[in-house]
Design an enzyme around this catalytic site. Structure first.
Site, PDB file in Angstrom:
ATOM      1  N   GLN A 101       0.836  -1.203   0.000  1.00 54.19           N
ATOM      2  CA  GLN A 101       0.000   0.000   0.000  1.00 54.19           C
ATOM      3  C   GLN A 101       0.870   1.252   0.000  1.00 54.19           C
ATOM      4  OE1 GLN A 101      -3.204  -0.015   2.785  1.00 54.19           O
ATOM      5  NE2 GLN A 101      -4.049   1.849   1.946  1.00 54.19           N
ATOM      6  N   PHE A 102       1.107   1.775  -1.195  1.00 50.59           N
ATOM      7  CA  PHE A 102       1.943   2.963  -1.330  1.00 50.59           C
ATOM      8  C   PHE A 102       1.303   4.186  -0.676  1.00 50.59           C
ATOM      9  CE2 PHE A 102      -0.841   3.619  -4.911  1.00 50.59           C
ATOM     10  CZ  PHE A 102      -0.927   4.995  -5.044  1.00 50.59           C
ATOM     11  N   THR A 103      -0.026   4.159  -0.490  1.00 51.61           N
ATOM     12  CA  THR A 103      -0.708   5.318   0.088  1.00 51.61           C
ATOM     13  C   THR A 103      -0.347   5.561   1.551  1.00 51.61           C
ATOM     14  OG1 THR A 103      -2.673   4.015   0.623  1.00 51.61           O
ATOM     15  CG2 THR A 103      -2.636   5.130  -1.524  1.00 51.61           C
TER      16      THR A 103
END
Length: 148
Positions: free
Chosen positions: A78-80
């Site tokens: 999850q890059f967010t």
């Protein structure tokens, strides 16, 4: 490297209407990487995750680790986690590591989890989502219990 741990009774991830990862009791992990992350951070995090005493013992005290309860792991990239929403109305992701570099570290992280659990003769399973895919994640959080 940022990790969010959620203690769960079950968790699953669906991609294109197909379940690609599912666990029962254990940890659902959201993981993101930034510039400068390396095997050093991964090894530290793997050790921390599998040994963190966050499961209840017979007295209801959080005194047991993932290893102690034979819990499993569902790992989701999850890059967010590196979103910065302090300015404007659209988050910036400039601190998130580029996709191809992040994929290498994500695979290394999951492989390191599996290798460490295997070395410790654990019956724990590591499931994962599909990097970069549109994933639908379901979770029955136990607690609720979430640690950054």
């Amino acid at each position: 490297m940022k990790v969010i741990l959620q203690r769960c009774l079950e968790a699953s991830v669906i991609v294109d209407n197909k379940c690609v990862g599912k666990i029962d009791k254990g940890l659902m992990i959201l993981v993101g990487f930034t510039d400068g992350d390396s095997i050093k951070e991964i090894n530290y995090m793997v050790d921390k995750i599998i040994n963190l005493r966050i499961f209840d013992d017979v007295n209801g005290v959080m005194n047991r680790s993932l290893l102690d309860v034979d819990g499993s792991i569902l790992s989701i990239s999850q890059f967010t986690l590196y979103a910065d929403a302090r300015k404007g109305r659209r988050p910036s992701y400039v601190k998130a590591l580029r996709g191809e570099d992040s994929l290498v570290l994500y695979n290394l992280f999951n492989d390191s989890l599996r290798r460490k659990l295997n070395e410790l003769n654990s019956h724990s399973v590591v499931e994962e989502g599909i990097f970069g895919a549109d994933m639908k994640v379901e979770l029955l959080n136990d607690g609720p219990f979430t640690i950054l």
